[in-house]
Scaffold this motif. Sequence first.
Motif, PDB file in Angstrom:
ATOM      1  N   PHE A   1      73.892  41.331  27.537  1.00  0.00           N
ATOM      2  CA  PHE A   1      73.478  41.986  28.770  1.00  0.00           C
ATOM      3  C   PHE A   1      73.938  41.123  29.948  1.00  0.00           C
ATOM      4  CE2 PHE A   1      70.388  43.275  25.553  1.00  0.00           C
ATOM      5  CZ  PHE A   1      70.453  44.655  25.664  1.00  0.00           C
TER       6      PHE A   1
ATOM      7  N   CYS B   1      74.273  40.665  34.314  1.00  0.00           N
ATOM      8  CA  CYS B   1      74.018  41.021  35.706  1.00  0.00           C
ATOM      9  C   CYS B   1      74.696  39.985  36.590  1.00  0.00           C
ATOM     10  CB  CYS B   1      72.519  41.148  35.995  1.00  0.00           C
ATOM     11  SG  CYS B   1      71.573  39.612  35.932  1.00  0.00           S
TER      12      CYS B   1
ATOM     13  N   ASN C   1      71.861  36.367  36.305  1.00  0.00           N
ATOM     14  CA  ASN C   1      71.214  36.136  35.015  1.00  0.00           C
ATOM     15  C   ASN C   1      69.813  35.538  35.192  1.00  0.00           C
ATOM     16  OD1 ASN C   1      71.880  34.258  31.969  1.00  0.00           O
ATOM     17  ND2 ASN C   1      71.083  36.307  32.150  1.00  0.00           N
TER      18      ASN C   1
ATOM     19  N   SER D   1      69.432  41.007  33.629  1.00  0.00           N
ATOM     20  CA  SER D   1      69.941  40.798  32.266  1.00  0.00           C
ATOM     21  C   SER D   1      68.979  40.017  31.378  1.00  0.00           C
ATOM     22  CB  SER D   1      71.345  40.186  32.274  1.00  0.00           C
ATOM     23  OG  SER D   1      71.384  38.961  32.968  1.00  0.00           O
ATOM     24  N   PRO D   2      68.258  38.998  31.861  1.00  0.00           N
ATOM     25  CA  PRO D   2      67.289  38.380  30.960  1.00  0.00           C
ATOM     26  C   PRO D   2      66.128  39.324  30.640  1.00  0.00           C
ATOM     27  CG  PRO D   2      67.170  37.333  33.118  1.00  0.00           C
ATOM     28  CD  PRO D   2      68.358  38.258  33.124  1.00  0.00           C
TER      29      PRO D   2
ATOM     30  N   GLU E   1      67.418  41.484  27.954  1.00  0.00           N
ATOM     31  CA  GLU E   1      67.411  40.728  26.702  1.00  0.00           C
ATOM     32  C   GLU E   1      66.004  40.670  26.112  1.00  0.00           C
ATOM     33  OE1 GLU E   1      68.294  36.198  25.006  1.00  0.00           O
ATOM     34  OE2 GLU E   1      68.839  36.685  27.073  1.00  0.00           O
TER      35      GLU E   1
ATOM     36  N   SER F   1      72.164  37.128  27.132  1.00  0.00           N
ATOM     37  CA  SER F   1      72.395  37.628  28.483  1.00  0.00           C
ATOM     38  C   SER F   1      73.182  36.584  29.258  1.00  0.00           C
ATOM     39  CB  SER F   1      71.077  37.960  29.186  1.00  0.00           C
ATOM     40  OG  SER F   1      70.264  36.811  29.326  1.00  0.00           O
TER      41      SER F   1
END
Length: 152
Positions: free
Chosen positions: A7, A9, A12, A16-17, A20, A39
């Motif tokens: 994932f 972004c 991060n 994205s985390p 995840e 991520s």
Amino acid sequence: MNHRILFVCLGNICRSPTAEGVFRTLATDHPDLHVQIDSAGTSDWHVGNPPYGPMQDAARARGYDLSTLRARQFTPADFKQFDLIIAMDDSNLSDIEKLRPAEATTRVALFTDFAPDTGMDHVPDPYFTRNFDQTLDLVEAAARGLLADLAG
């Protein structure tokens, strides 16, 4: 079947985390799916940092623990490490594709592609919008859609 999913972004530390953490949690309901999840961010601004505090708080309120995650930067090597790279918005997608090695065939998609019923074409960045619940709503919907896609 084994799936290796990344994932991505911008920094991060929010989207994205969260993706995840949410996906990892929801995937436990699908023991037949074997997933490796990570991520990353397209920038290096937050490398080594934990997810943004308010994002962690909002995720924790819904039962997701992001506290052990640390930001890292996306690299061209990720195309070899993962089967599917998921971007949070078009800008992330473009930045990922700019780093694609010529021989890489790894699928890259927008996370909202897995949640068409939301009517959203990207996951807004709560670092700027301050709407952490909206991010979680979209991430949960997209994670469920991705799980259905993988199981299907």
